[in-house]
Design an enzyme around this catalytic site. Structure first.
Site, PDB file in Angstrom:
ATOM      1  N   ALA A 148      -4.134  18.614 -25.653  1.00 21.87           N
ATOM      2  CA  ALA A 148      -5.640  18.474 -26.227  1.00 21.87           C
ATOM      3  C   ALA A 148      -6.988  18.564 -24.870  1.00 21.87           C
ATOM      4  CB  ALA A 148      -6.118  17.282 -27.029  1.00 21.87           C
ATOM      5  N   SER A 182      -2.915  13.284 -21.127  1.00 19.77           N
ATOM      6  CA  SER A 182      -2.373  12.371 -21.688  1.00 19.77           C
ATOM      7  C   SER A 182      -1.882  11.823 -21.116  1.00 19.77           C
ATOM      8  CB  SER A 182      -1.869  12.692 -22.768  1.00 19.77           C
ATOM      9  OG  SER A 182      -1.152  13.688 -22.743  1.00 19.77           O
ATOM     10  N   THR A 197     -13.944  22.106 -10.605  1.00 19.39           N
ATOM     11  CA  THR A 197     -14.345  21.396  -8.827  1.00 19.39           C
ATOM     12  C   THR A 197     -12.865  20.695  -8.371  1.00 19.39           C
ATOM     13  OG1 THR A 197     -15.424  20.342 -10.282  1.00 19.39           O
ATOM     14  CG2 THR A 197     -16.632  21.933  -9.389  1.00 19.39           C
ATOM     15  N   ASP A 217      -8.198  13.417 -12.643  1.00 15.77           N
ATOM     16  CA  ASP A 217      -7.633  12.841 -14.399  1.00 15.77           C
ATOM     17  C   ASP A 217      -7.121  11.679 -13.982  1.00 15.77           C
ATOM     18  OD1 ASP A 217      -8.303  15.282 -15.450  1.00 15.77           O
ATOM     19  OD2 ASP A 217      -6.715  15.691 -15.451  1.00 15.77           O
TER      20      ASP A 217
HETATM   21  P1  NG1 Z   1      -6.688  18.721 -18.357  1.00 11.56           P
HETATM   22  O1  NG1 Z   1      -7.070  19.851 -18.971  1.00 11.56           O
HETATM   23  O2  NG1 Z   1      -7.548  17.855 -18.676  1.00 11.56           O
HETATM   24  O3  NG1 Z   1      -5.580  18.795 -18.680  1.00 11.56           O
HETATM   25  C1  NG1 Z   1      -6.828  19.844 -15.860  1.00 11.56           C
HETATM   26  C2  NG1 Z   1      -6.409  18.951 -14.331  1.00 11.56           C
HETATM   27  C3  NG1 Z   1      -7.991  19.026 -13.618  1.00 11.56           C
HETATM   28  C4  NG1 Z   1      -8.871  19.566 -13.322  1.00 11.56           C
HETATM   29  C5  NG1 Z   1      -9.515  20.256 -15.215  1.00 11.56           C
HETATM   30  C6  NG1 Z   1      -9.988  20.814 -14.545  1.00 11.56           C
HETATM   31  C7  NG1 Z   1      -4.707  18.588 -15.143  1.00 11.56           C
HETATM   32  C8  NG1 Z   1      -3.192  17.866 -15.445  1.00 11.56           C
HETATM   33  N1  NG1 Z   1      -5.020  18.520 -15.135  1.00 11.56           N
HETATM   34  O4  NG1 Z   1      -7.621  19.362 -16.637  1.00 11.56           O
HETATM   35  O5  NG1 Z   1      -7.444  18.224 -12.500  1.00 11.56           O
HETATM   36  O6  NG1 Z   1      -8.542  20.619 -12.766  1.00 11.56           O
HETATM   37  O7  NG1 Z   1      -7.914  20.869 -15.173  1.00 11.56           O
HETATM   38  O8  NG1 Z   1     -11.692  21.138 -14.193  1.00 11.56           O
HETATM   39  O9  NG1 Z   1      -3.845  20.293 -15.026  1.00 11.56           O
END
Ligand code: NG1
Length: 400
Positions: free
Chosen positions: A126, A130, A39, A175
């Site tokens: 993961a 990070s 989202t 994030d």
């Molecule tokens: P993760 O998979 O934790 O890296 C990614 C995106 C977030 C968000 C989520 C889905 C990156 C670095 N972060 O998170 O901004 O879109 O997917 O909710 O790509």
């Protein structure tokens, strides 16, 4: 200010680049998203919380107009001229640090050489962010070295641009805001349209979140992540032909979707259904936390997973097995994949007294998926006390 860091990264900096006083050490946490998935880049709502695993950065200014970097855990170094641009060839880990430096140079806030070392405890790839933790810790350390302080949302936006410009990931702002602003024992409810945020205390006296690392990691850039973004953009392009006020999926609700069902190709319609329902789930989840209704919160987590699996199509057989295993255990209130999906982690809400049996069941499931060392490598862990981003050593006291 004194030193609270154990000094591992700062010591490595001195050992590799020579002893000199004044290294500033900063830390920033990874995060787990409790609800509100895919989202953020649709200007929607998210509810992450910081974790106890973190990235630590030690940095100091130097007289040479060079940048020298050390990744302590990889035992890798990288060196370049002071002026950096995304076109330079560099190892992947260096991108996030150099990207932050480039942004600061552009703003006239970084005009001397820098020695910088990084290390930490957030597993890479993961789904625990990070990269955002590294960007955030780097920025905080450089704020300390060069004596300026950015407003937190501005800092998060700077780090977010680094992710797009230097890592090629068109992610949202979740994030970076979670890493910079997250508080222990709180969910951070973010409105990714106007960057508004509020801290929601987590009523977890009798309950806990359990993270399971599926040990199937994913590559984000060039992956299905950017395809999902394109699907959402296509939906906005179609819907805005009749309703010009729609500029993102945040402007779409269930009624609009129902009225325009025949205009959207089936795959695009499913993507929209997820995003619209997920925003509603975040709104309700926030109310549940405030009311202390963890039973309903858990149901919303599970509904989120089903929507990510069936409509957004970002789950995997292993993530589904982990979620199903968790949901089959006594005392479990809800479970879902967290992060982008395709691999990474799941998050499960359970009664505290149910956690040991839940952990064993999840470890056994991982073993059956071929993760032989699930138990010894700590693939399943209870979310403990989180850390808060900040400077942990201002460099005033020389290292022993
Ligand atoms: P993760 O998979 O934790 O890296 C990614 C995106 C977030 C968000 C989520 C889905 C990156 C670095 N972060 O998170 O901004 O879109 O997917 O909710 O790509």
């Amino acid at each position: 200010m004194s030193r609270v860091s154990e000094g591992r990264v700062a010591s490595a900096l001195s050992e590799r680049f020579g002893r000199a006083p004044g290294a500033v050490v900063a830390r920033a946490p990874g995060r787990v998203n409790l609800i509100g998935e895919h989202t953020d880049y649709n200007q929607g709502l998210v509810l992450p919380t910081p974790v106890g695993r973190y990235l630590e950065v030690a940095a100091r200014a130097t007289a040479e107009r060079r940048i020298r970097l050390l990744a302590v855990d990889l035992d890798a170094t990288f060196e370049t001229d002071l002026c950096v641009a995304p076109s330079i060839s560099r190892p992947g880990w260096a991108s996030y640090v150099l990207g932050v430096m480039e942004s600061l140079q552009y703003r006239g806030l970084l005009d001397a050489g820098v020695d910088l070392a990084l290390g930490g405890t957030v597993p890479r790839g993961a789904g625990l962010s990070s990269s955002a933790a590294l960007e955030t810790a780097t920025l905080l350390a450089l704020e300390g070295v060069f004596g300026f302080e950015l407003e937190p949302v501005e800092a998060a936006r700077l780090c977010h641009q680094v992710e797009e410009r230097w890592a090629g990931v068109r992610c949202g702002i979740m994030d970076q805001m979670a890493s910079r602003l997250g508080l222990p024992d709180h969910g951070l409810r973010i409105d990714c349209r106007d960057f508004g945020w509020r801290q929601i205390p987590l009523p977890l006296s009798d309950h806990a979140f359990v993270i399971t690392d599926s040990r199937s990691h994913r590559q984000l850039s060039g992956s299905a992540f950017n395809e999902r973004r394109r699907d959402c953009e296509e939906a906005v392009a179609i819907l805005s032909q009749d309703i010009p006020s729609i500029t993102s999926l945040r402007d779409v609700d269930e009624d609009i979707l129902a009225e325009n069902a025949d205009q959207l190709p089936p795959r695009i319609a499913r993507r929209c259904r997820h995003v619209v329902a997920e925003n509603d789930r975040v709104r309700e989840a926030e109310r549940c936390l405030i009311a202390g209704d963890l039973g309903r919160f858990g149901e919303l987590m599970t509904a989120s997973h089903e929507s990510l699996r069936d409509d957004y199509e970002v789950s995997s057989p292993r993530l589904d097995r982990l979620v199903d295993t968790a949901l089959g255990m006594p005392g479990v209130l809800g479970s879902r994949l967290t992060g982008a999906g395709f691999g990474g982690c799941t998050v499960t809400l359970a009664r505290r007294d149910a956690v040991p049996a839940l952990r064993s069941a999840l470890e056994e499931e991982l073993r059956q998926c071929g993760v032989a060392d699930a138990e010894s490598s700590g693939a399943v862990w209870q979310l403990g006390p989180a850390i808060r981003a900040g400077i942990v050593d201002d460099g005033a006291v020389p290292l022993p």
